[in-house]
Design a protein around this motif. Structure first.
Motif, PDB file in Angstrom:
ATOM      1  N   TYR A  60       0.838  -1.198   0.000  1.00  0.00           N
ATOM      2  CA  TYR A  60       0.000   0.000   0.000  1.00  0.00           C
ATOM      3  C   TYR A  60       0.875   1.251   0.000  1.00  0.00           C
ATOM      4  O   TYR A  60       2.077   1.195   0.249  1.00  0.00           O
ATOM      5  CB  TYR A  60      -0.956   0.015   1.201  1.00  0.00           C
ATOM      6  CG  TYR A  60      -0.282  -0.072   2.559  1.00  0.00           C
ATOM      7  CD1 TYR A  60       0.158   1.060   3.230  1.00  0.00           C
ATOM      8  CD2 TYR A  60      -0.106  -1.312   3.187  1.00  0.00           C
ATOM      9  CE1 TYR A  60       0.764   0.979   4.471  1.00  0.00           C
ATOM     10  CE2 TYR A  60       0.500  -1.400   4.432  1.00  0.00           C
ATOM     11  CZ  TYR A  60       0.933  -0.262   5.069  1.00  0.00           C
ATOM     12  OH  TYR A  60       1.531  -0.345   6.302  1.00  0.00           O
ATOM     13  N   GLU A  61       0.245   2.390  -0.287  1.00  0.00           N
ATOM     14  CA  GLU A  61       0.933   3.676  -0.292  1.00  0.00           C
ATOM     15  C   GLU A  61       0.864   4.293   1.105  1.00  0.00           C
ATOM     16  O   GLU A  61      -0.156   4.191   1.787  1.00  0.00           O
ATOM     17  CB  GLU A  61       0.312   4.615  -1.323  1.00  0.00           C
ATOM     18  CG  GLU A  61       0.353   4.045  -2.738  1.00  0.00           C
ATOM     19  CD  GLU A  61       0.136   5.109  -3.787  1.00  0.00           C
ATOM     20  OE1 GLU A  61       0.525   6.269  -3.547  1.00  0.00           O
ATOM     21  OE2 GLU A  61      -0.413   4.787  -4.849  1.00  0.00           O
ATOM     22  N   ARG A  62       1.933   4.975   1.501  1.00  0.00           N
ATOM     23  CA  ARG A  62       1.992   5.525   2.849  1.00  0.00           C
ATOM     24  C   ARG A  62       1.510   6.976   2.979  1.00  0.00           C
ATOM     25  O   ARG A  62       1.047   7.354   4.059  1.00  0.00           O
ATOM     26  CB  ARG A  62       3.405   5.388   3.416  1.00  0.00           C
ATOM     27  CG  ARG A  62       3.839   3.925   3.513  1.00  0.00           C
ATOM     28  CD  ARG A  62       5.093   3.725   4.325  1.00  0.00           C
ATOM     29  NE  ARG A  62       5.582   2.368   4.142  1.00  0.00           N
ATOM     30  CZ  ARG A  62       5.156   1.310   4.823  1.00  0.00           C
ATOM     31  NH1 ARG A  62       4.217   1.457   5.738  1.00  0.00           N
ATOM     32  NH2 ARG A  62       5.648   0.103   4.586  1.00  0.00           N
ATOM     33  N   PRO A  63       1.619   7.833   1.952  1.00  0.00           N
ATOM     34  CA  PRO A  63       1.149   9.208   2.146  1.00  0.00           C
ATOM     35  C   PRO A  63      -0.278   9.331   2.675  1.00  0.00           C
ATOM     36  O   PRO A  63      -0.524  10.194   3.533  1.00  0.00           O
ATOM     37  CB  PRO A  63       1.292   9.823   0.743  1.00  0.00           C
ATOM     38  CG  PRO A  63       2.455   9.103   0.154  1.00  0.00           C
ATOM     39  CD  PRO A  63       2.301   7.686   0.649  1.00  0.00           C
ATOM     40  N   LYS A  67      -2.502  11.689   5.601  1.00  0.00           N
ATOM     41  CA  LYS A  67      -3.292  12.660   4.845  1.00  0.00           C
ATOM     42  C   LYS A  67      -4.743  12.174   4.759  1.00  0.00           C
ATOM     43  O   LYS A  67      -5.456  12.150   5.750  1.00  0.00           O
ATOM     44  CB  LYS A  67      -2.670  12.878   3.460  1.00  0.00           C
ATOM     45  CG  LYS A  67      -1.240  13.460   3.517  1.00  0.00           C
ATOM     46  CD  LYS A  67      -0.662  13.625   2.136  1.00  0.00           C
ATOM     47  CE  LYS A  67       0.711  14.283   2.138  1.00  0.00           C
ATOM     48  NZ  LYS A  67       1.761  13.406   2.685  1.00  0.00           N
ATOM     49  N   GLY A  68      -5.193  11.791   3.556  1.00  0.00           N
ATOM     50  CA  GLY A  68      -6.603  11.484   3.338  1.00  0.00           C
ATOM     51  C   GLY A  68      -7.163  10.370   4.191  1.00  0.00           C
ATOM     52  O   GLY A  68      -8.264  10.493   4.742  1.00  0.00           O
ATOM     53  N   TYR A  69      -6.432   9.274   4.333  1.00  0.00           N
ATOM     54  CA  TYR A  69      -6.933   8.147   5.123  1.00  0.00           C
ATOM     55  C   TYR A  69      -7.015   8.524   6.600  1.00  0.00           C
ATOM     56  O   TYR A  69      -8.008   8.220   7.279  1.00  0.00           O
ATOM     57  CB  TYR A  69      -6.042   6.921   4.932  1.00  0.00           C
ATOM     58  CG  TYR A  69      -6.518   5.706   5.699  1.00  0.00           C
ATOM     59  CD1 TYR A  69      -7.663   5.014   5.304  1.00  0.00           C
ATOM     60  CD2 TYR A  69      -5.833   5.264   6.824  1.00  0.00           C
ATOM     61  CE1 TYR A  69      -8.109   3.903   6.009  1.00  0.00           C
ATOM     62  CE2 TYR A  69      -6.272   4.158   7.535  1.00  0.00           C
ATOM     63  CZ  TYR A  69      -7.409   3.488   7.119  1.00  0.00           C
ATOM     64  OH  TYR A  69      -7.853   2.389   7.838  1.00  0.00           O
ATOM     65  N   LEU A  70      -5.997   9.213   7.101  1.00  0.00           N
ATOM     66  CA  LEU A  70      -6.010   9.634   8.504  1.00  0.00           C
ATOM     67  C   LEU A  70      -7.155  10.607   8.774  1.00  0.00           C
ATOM     68  O   LEU A  70      -7.768  10.578   9.843  1.00  0.00           O
ATOM     69  CB  LEU A  70      -4.671  10.270   8.863  1.00  0.00           C
ATOM     70  CG  LEU A  70      -4.514  10.800  10.291  1.00  0.00           C
ATOM     71  CD1 LEU A  70      -4.725   9.687  11.315  1.00  0.00           C
ATOM     72  CD2 LEU A  70      -3.136  11.432  10.482  1.00  0.00           C
ATOM     73  N   ARG A 149       2.864   2.466   9.597  1.00  0.00           N
ATOM     74  CA  ARG A 149       2.043   1.433   8.963  1.00  0.00           C
ATOM     75  C   ARG A 149       0.568   1.772   9.082  1.00  0.00           C
ATOM     76  O   ARG A 149       0.175   2.643   9.855  1.00  0.00           O
ATOM     77  CB  ARG A 149       2.340   0.070   9.597  1.00  0.00           C
ATOM     78  CG  ARG A 149       3.791  -0.359   9.419  1.00  0.00           C
ATOM     79  CD  ARG A 149       4.054  -1.751   9.921  1.00  0.00           C
ATOM     80  NE  ARG A 149       5.383  -2.213   9.539  1.00  0.00           N
ATOM     81  CZ  ARG A 149       5.791  -3.467   9.626  1.00  0.00           C
ATOM     82  NH1 ARG A 149       4.988  -4.400  10.132  1.00  0.00           N
ATOM     83  NH2 ARG A 149       7.010  -3.806   9.233  1.00  0.00           N
ATOM     84  N   VAL A 150      -0.250   1.054   8.331  1.00  0.00           N
ATOM     85  CA  VAL A 150      -1.673   1.385   8.283  1.00  0.00           C
ATOM     86  C   VAL A 150      -2.326   1.209   9.651  1.00  0.00           C
ATOM     87  O   VAL A 150      -3.211   1.996  10.034  1.00  0.00           O
ATOM     88  CB  VAL A 150      -2.391   0.557   7.194  1.00  0.00           C
ATOM     89  CG1 VAL A 150      -2.370  -0.936   7.503  1.00  0.00           C
ATOM     90  CG2 VAL A 150      -3.824   1.047   7.004  1.00  0.00           C
ATOM     91  N   TRP A 314       7.535   9.697  -1.317  1.00  0.00           N
ATOM     92  CA  TRP A 314       6.684   8.854  -2.159  1.00  0.00           C
ATOM     93  C   TRP A 314       7.190   8.732  -3.591  1.00  0.00           C
ATOM     94  O   TRP A 314       7.178   7.645  -4.173  1.00  0.00           O
ATOM     95  CB  TRP A 314       5.270   9.443  -2.114  1.00  0.00           C
ATOM     96  CG  TRP A 314       4.299   8.932  -3.106  1.00  0.00           C
ATOM     97  CD1 TRP A 314       3.488   7.846  -2.985  1.00  0.00           C
ATOM     98  CD2 TRP A 314       3.988   9.512  -4.383  1.00  0.00           C
ATOM     99  NE1 TRP A 314       2.699   7.706  -4.105  1.00  0.00           N
ATOM    100  CE2 TRP A 314       2.989   8.719  -4.962  1.00  0.00           C
ATOM    101  CE3 TRP A 314       4.465  10.634  -5.073  1.00  0.00           C
ATOM    102  CZ2 TRP A 314       2.449   9.008  -6.225  1.00  0.00           C
ATOM    103  CZ3 TRP A 314       3.943  10.923  -6.320  1.00  0.00           C
ATOM    104  CH2 TRP A 314       2.944  10.114  -6.876  1.00  0.00           C
ATOM    105  N   ALA A 315       7.616   9.837  -4.191  1.00  0.00           N
ATOM    106  CA  ALA A 315       7.996   9.807  -5.598  1.00  0.00           C
ATOM    107  C   ALA A 315       9.144   8.844  -5.849  1.00  0.00           C
ATOM    108  O   ALA A 315       9.193   8.177  -6.895  1.00  0.00           O
ATOM    109  CB  ALA A 315       8.366  11.220  -6.074  1.00  0.00           C
ATOM    110  N   ASN A 316      10.083   8.748  -4.921  1.00  0.00           N
ATOM    111  CA  ASN A 316      11.177   7.793  -5.091  1.00  0.00           C
ATOM    112  C   ASN A 316      10.676   6.358  -5.066  1.00  0.00           C
ATOM    113  O   ASN A 316      11.132   5.506  -5.827  1.00  0.00           O
ATOM    114  CB  ASN A 316      12.232   7.999  -4.006  1.00  0.00           C
ATOM    115  CG  ASN A 316      13.412   8.809  -4.511  1.00  0.00           C
ATOM    116  OD1 ASN A 316      13.277   9.643  -5.389  1.00  0.00           O
ATOM    117  ND2 ASN A 316      14.576   8.553  -3.951  1.00  0.00           N
ATOM    118  N   ALA A 317       9.738   6.075  -4.158  1.00  0.00           N
ATOM    119  CA  ALA A 317       9.196   4.718  -4.065  1.00  0.00           C
ATOM    120  C   ALA A 317       8.403   4.346  -5.308  1.00  0.00           C
ATOM    121  O   ALA A 317       8.303   3.175  -5.665  1.00  0.00           O
ATOM    122  CB  ALA A 317       8.315   4.591  -2.820  1.00  0.00           C
TER     123      ALA A 317
END
Length: 425
Positions: A60-63, A67-70, A149-150, A314-317
């Motif tokens: 999954y993506e961490r940003p 942000k939105g998920y939090l 982590r999520v 994120w962009a590097n990942a």
């Protein structure tokens, strides 16, 4: 392609054996790991791919976690890199809840927690990073929260409630984004930061002040020059923070955001070269020719900058694994993208492109209205643009990136004039 299969070890996907050839193994079932598997398939690789991760969640993506998920604006399903069936459809063996305990470059094997071994032809490390722990008494109590982590984001969401008292230790990107989320939930928020301003090392004094003003305008109690001595508690539950000057801040939960460290333990034990991460060349190849690294863990040589850099964004990942995959397949692929990251806090959205070390610039200049939080900041050295950050102004990343890549001296008056297109500076 194989049909989906799952067993008690958390394995899903195809056989991953590539017939008689050893598979390509990716350690770290992260955004970077999933993107690498995707890139290998898109490049035409048809051998086995084994993607191994110690989390039980698929990549999954961490940003969104800060942000939105939090904030409760994005559904959980939106954070995942691929739908669950993608791995089977692309014959990628996904081994979740499986820790890699050792790498043997000479034998071309990785050892798992159950003592089994997986042989590899090529190995990619996308192990990411881990939060730095707060080294003070009381930091092991309930209610002391980190974000990586999520499940960490789920705990933060539960703690962020109207009237709750949240103390955030560290005014970096994670600290500020979680502070904004807590305020949005109606919590009372205090941010403790050892430096004089938030993000001071990253942005410098001129732009750091913008973020200090932003959070104060939204009711956050910002305390700078704060040194944490102890986390106080009762019956194993944190109740506050005691500072070195003897003062205390009451807390129902404490969020620790004091930075992250590259997860290099496996690589170091395997004898790979370590220097602020796993050291790689521009092809993302480590000191072992059959082992590569990408994402947070990689300290990669950047051809344009002429030095090694490790970027924790994120962009590097997303992008480095594409280069690593092509290099693993024998192409002359080099990673030379200009670093990029973004942040959303309250009504401020920003994008940052470029790379500047602390103190590595001559001056910062602004284009637009700083007070209205609609501007672009540029970091300059010897008249050249090293980095730019657009705040609530959009569709300008490409021209900023072009200015950085050109390495030419710019006319500062034209650079700061909003009526002059950035492409004509």
């Amino acid at each position: 392609m194989s049909t989906d299969s799952t067993n008690s070890t958390g394995t899903t996907g195809g056989t991953g054996d590539g017939g008689t050839e050893h598979p390509y193994v990716i350690v770290g079932a992260s955004l970077g790991g999933a993107k690498a598997a995707q890139a290998l398939r898109e490049a035409g690789y048809r051998g086995g791919i084994v993607l191994i991760g110690d989390e039980h969640e698929r990549p999954y993506e961490r940003p969104p976690l800060s942000k939105g998920y939090l904030l409760g604006k994005s559904a959980r399903e939106k954070i995942y890199v691929h739908p669950p069936q993608w791995y089977a459809e692309h014959d990628v063996t996904l081994r979740l809840g499986t820790a890699v305990t050792a790498i043997d470059p000479a034998a071309h094997t990785v050892t798992l927690a159950d003592h089994s071994r997986v042989e590899y032809a090529k190995l990619l490390l996308t192990t990411g990073s881990v939060p730095r722990r707060l080294p003070v008494p009381g930091a092991d109590q309930d209610g002391v929260l980190y974000l990586r982590r999520v499940e960490d984001s789920d705990r933060l969401r539960a703690a962020f409630r109207s009237g709750g008292r949240i103390v955030v230790i560290g005014a970096g990107w994670i600290g500020l984004e979680t502070a904004a989320a807590a305020r949005a939930a109606g919590a009372e928020v205090t941010v403790l930061e050892a430096a004089e301003l938030p993000l001071l090392r990253v942005l410098g004094r001129e732009v750091a002040q913008v973020f200090a003003d932003l959070h104060r305008d939204h009711g956050v109690d910002l305390r700078f020059g704060a040194k944490v001595a102890e986390l106080t508690g009762e019956d194993g539950q944190v109740t506050g923070v005691r500072l070195a000057d003897g003062s205390s801040v009451a807390a129902d939960a404490v969020v620790v955001g004091i930075g992250i460290a590259p997860d290099t333990g496996l690589a170091e034990a395997a004898g790979l070269e370590i220097e602020n991460g796993v050291k790689t060349d521009e092809h993302l190849r480590t000191s072992d020719p059959d082992v590569y690294a990408a994402g947070d863990v990689a300290n990669a040589f950047h051809p344009q900058l002429g030095r090694h850099i490790r970027v924790e964004h994120w962009a590097n990942a997303v992008n480095q694994p594409q280069t690593a995959a092509r290099a693993m397949l024998g192409e002359d692929a080099a990673y030379d993208r200009v670093p990029y990251f973004f942040s959303d806090q309250y009504d401020l959205g920003m994008e940052y492109v470029g790379y500047v070390e602390p103190g590595g610039y001559d001056k910062v200049v602004f284009r637009g209205d700083v007070k209205a939080k609609e501007f672009i900041a540029f970091w300059l050295k010897d008249g050249r643009v090293l980095a730019g950050m657009n705040v609530n102004i959009w569709d300008v990343v490409d021209p900023i990136r072009n200015l950085i890549r050109s390495q030419r001296t710019v006319d500062v008056d034209r650079l700061t004039d909003p009526d002059v297109p950035l492409g004509d500076v």
